[in-house]
Design an enzyme around this catalytic site. Structure first.
Site, mmCIF file in Angstrom:
data_model
loop_
_atom_site.group_PDB
_atom_site.id
_atom_site.type_symbol
_atom_site.label_atom_id
_atom_site.label_comp_id
_atom_site.label_asym_id
_atom_site.label_seq_id
_atom_site.Cartn_x
_atom_site.Cartn_y
_atom_site.Cartn_z
ATOM 1 N NE ARG A 1 -11.464 7.036 11.706
ATOM 2 C CZ ARG A 1 -10.797 7.329 12.963
ATOM 3 N NH1 ARG A 1 -12.363 7.692 13.414
ATOM 4 N NH2 ARG A 1 -10.150 7.775 13.449
ATOM 5 N N GLY B 1 0.137 4.115 -0.465
ATOM 6 C CA GLY B 1 -1.113 5.932 0.434
ATOM 7 C C GLY B 1 0.039 7.053 1.011
ATOM 8 N N GLY C 1 0.447 -1.754 0.068
ATOM 9 C CA GLY C 1 0.252 -0.101 -0.080
ATOM 10 C C GLY C 1 0.537 1.550 0.287
ATOM 11 C CB VAL D 1 -0.605 0.061 9.979
ATOM 12 C CG1 VAL D 1 0.641 -0.205 9.991
ATOM 13 C CG2 VAL D 1 -1.002 0.238 8.481
ATOM 14 C CG HIS E 1 -6.403 2.226 17.022
ATOM 15 N ND1 HIS E 1 -5.800 2.932 17.338
ATOM 16 C CD2 HIS E 1 -6.621 2.374 15.343
ATOM 17 C CE1 HIS E 1 -5.474 4.451 16.497
ATOM 18 N NE2 HIS E 1 -6.321 3.432 15.021
HETATM 19 N N1 NAD Z 1 -3.231 1.995 12.373
HETATM 20 C C1 NAD Z 1 -3.444 3.028 12.676
HETATM 21 O O1 NAD Z 1 -3.107 3.697 13.711
HETATM 22 C C2 NAD Z 1 -3.583 3.507 11.893
HETATM 23 C C3 NAD Z 1 -3.395 4.895 11.464
HETATM 24 C C4 NAD Z 1 -3.623 6.207 10.067
HETATM 25 C C5 NAD Z 1 -4.633 5.257 9.690
HETATM 26 N N2 NAD Z 1 -5.130 4.018 9.295
HETATM 27 C C6 NAD Z 1 -4.905 2.967 8.213
HETATM 28 O O2 NAD Z 1 -4.003 2.770 7.773
HETATM 29 C C7 NAD Z 1 -4.967 2.688 6.060
HETATM 30 C C8 NAD Z 1 -4.218 2.781 4.988
HETATM 31 O O3 NAD Z 1 -4.294 4.665 5.154
HETATM 32 P P1 NAD Z 1 -3.808 5.981 4.089
HETATM 33 O O4 NAD Z 1 -3.548 7.562 4.660
HETATM 34 O O5 NAD Z 1 -2.116 5.243 3.730
HETATM 35 O O6 NAD Z 1 -4.989 6.227 2.773
HETATM 36 P P2 NAD Z 1 -4.255 5.815 1.065
HETATM 37 O O7 NAD Z 1 -5.253 5.809 0.772
HETATM 38 O O8 NAD Z 1 -3.265 6.760 1.547
HETATM 39 O O9 NAD Z 1 -3.899 5.209 1.017
HETATM 40 C C9 NAD Z 1 -3.923 3.685 0.626
HETATM 41 C C10 NAD Z 1 -3.281 2.633 -0.386
HETATM 42 O O10 NAD Z 1 -3.605 0.890 -0.786
HETATM 43 C C11 NAD Z 1 -3.790 1.267 -2.350
HETATM 44 N N3 NAD Z 1 -4.787 -0.336 -2.016
HETATM 45 C C12 NAD Z 1 -5.820 -1.151 -2.182
HETATM 46 N N4 NAD Z 1 -5.432 -1.753 -1.956
HETATM 47 C C13 NAD Z 1 -5.180 -2.149 -2.368
HETATM 48 C C14 NAD Z 1 -4.412 -3.772 -2.347
HETATM 49 N N5 NAD Z 1 -5.090 -5.015 -2.916
HETATM 50 N N6 NAD Z 1 -2.792 -4.012 -2.355
HETATM 51 C C15 NAD Z 1 -1.793 -2.781 -2.413
HETATM 52 N N7 NAD Z 1 -2.526 -2.007 -1.882
HETATM 53 C C16 NAD Z 1 -3.456 -1.336 -2.301
HETATM 54 C C17 NAD Z 1 -4.876 2.036 -2.044
HETATM 55 O O11 NAD Z 1 -4.319 2.314 -3.676
HETATM 56 C C18 NAD Z 1 -4.189 3.501 -2.037
HETATM 57 O O12 NAD Z 1 -2.759 3.553 -2.950
HETATM 58 C C19 NAD Z 1 -6.099 3.127 6.263
HETATM 59 O O13 NAD Z 1 -7.322 1.884 6.138
HETATM 60 C C20 NAD Z 1 -6.566 3.836 7.613
HETATM 61 O O14 NAD Z 1 -7.631 3.721 8.014
HETATM 62 C C21 NAD Z 1 -4.354 2.947 9.906
#
Ligand code: NAD
Length: 318
Positions: free
Chosen positions: A91, A13, A11, A127, A184
């Protein structure tokens, strides 16, 4: 320390790319692999990060790889020692982490199955949200031993609590120790009894009403950032947390950190992934460390375990 090993970040992102950058800048890994399903995105980000190497002075190579729904491209993570799963939707304002469960379960399952195939000996750090449920799902889908699958939440929640206390007390963050356990989410358990400012109990430094406010702000720390950003969620502090966990595993350091780990009898709780303090090493979680809790904190932790238990069982069918 010599550079060694491969770590993969799934991922690319905001969370994944900032994590990859931090890991590369540590300059302790031979290779950081960054993957995503969006064609060209991980390759472009990897190229950009590699071009920062002469400026920042690190040699770790970042490799970007687009992957397909059929698992194509996953050979890029072959033999990785550690895999950080960040794939999944973040989110939007007004959403709870639980609103993401159906969509992200499909993504995390697909990713985990490919991780099991290509990096069968890896330690997996999840995560993606909702965190406790996605960690449980990654373990089910990889079929890895439970100590080799853990989640990142407590490091972040604890950092938020520390920052909140430091601001309120007007002291450097380095003077403050805090701790959060539990889930969390709504049943996060900040542990004021384990918190100190310059070694003094938190209750000697701030009055109870102020502590309650800070606990509340910590519990809603993710939503506060989401509401301000309006699109997407936090990633600077979250990526710092995941990268530190990965580094502790890589260095087999034995560092004790608040993480989402499998609990098997500790605190009188069994059979659930839950936010606890744990000692991390090359095999993932070496052991869960039991912290002395007040009766109220212990009851809150038990309540958090029950709140996530049913959802972790249900996630098998998503
Ligand atoms: N655990 C924590 O404390 C915490 C904190 C912040 C965010 N998060 C979570 O982390 C995740 C990512 O957040 P983000 O800000 O990077 O989101 P984002 O939208 O910027 O990035 C998510 C990425 O995942 C990719 N993706 C989707 N399906 C995929 C797959 N099958 N294989 C590979 N990549 C794939 C998307 O193309 C995108 O680039 C979210 O679920 C968010 O809620 C967790």
């Amino acid at each position: 320390m010599a550079r060694s090993g491969t770590i993969a970040v799934i991922g690319a992102g905001f969370y994944g790319s900032t994590t990859a950058q931090r890991l590369a800048e540590y300059d302790v890994f031979e290779t950081v692999v960054l993957t995503d399903v969006v064609e060209g995105k991980p390759e472009g980000l990897a190229l950009d990060m590699n071009q920062s190497r002469p400026i920042e002075g690190f040699e770790t190579r970042v490799v970007g790889q687009t992957t397909g729904q059929d698992g194509s491209g996953y050979e890029a993570i072959d033999g990785a020692d550690i895999v950080v799963i960040t794939a999944g939707l973040p989110r939007k304002p007004g959403m709870s982490r639980m609103d993401l469960i159906e969509t992200n379960a499909k993504i995390v399952r697909q990713v985990s199955e490919n991780v099991a195939k290509h990096a069968p000996e890896s330690v997996v750090i999840v995560v993606s949200n909702p965190l406790d449920e996605m960690t449980a799902l990654a373990q089910l889908a990889t079929r890895f031993p439970r100590n080799r699958v853990l989640g990142q939440a407590g490091m972040l929640d604890t950092a938020r609590f520390t920052d909140n206390v430091a601001e309120a007390a007007g002291v450097p963050v380095g003077s403050v120790r805090t701790l959060t356990l539990g889930s969390h989410g709504d049943t996060m358990v900040p542990v004021p009894s384990a918190c100190t400012v310059d070694g003094k109990p938190l209750a000697d430094v701030l009055d109870q009403a102020r502590i309650d406010e800070l606990v509340d702000r910590t519990r809603n720390g993710g939503a506060e950032v989401v509401a301000l950003l309006k699109t997407g969620s936090a990633y600077y502090a979250p990526s710092a947390a995941a990268a530190r966990m990965a580094r502790a595993v890589h260095e087999d350091s034995g560092a004790v950190m608040p993480v989402c780990a499998w609990v098997d009898g500790e605190y009188g709780i069994s059979g659930v992934y839950l936010g606890v303090a744990a000692e991390l090493g090359a095999g993932g979680v070496r052991r869960v460390v039991e912290i002395d809790l007040t009766d109220t904190e212990q009851a809150a932790l038990a309540e958090a375990a029950e709140a996530v238990r049913a959802k972790q069982v249900a996630v098998q069918n998503l």
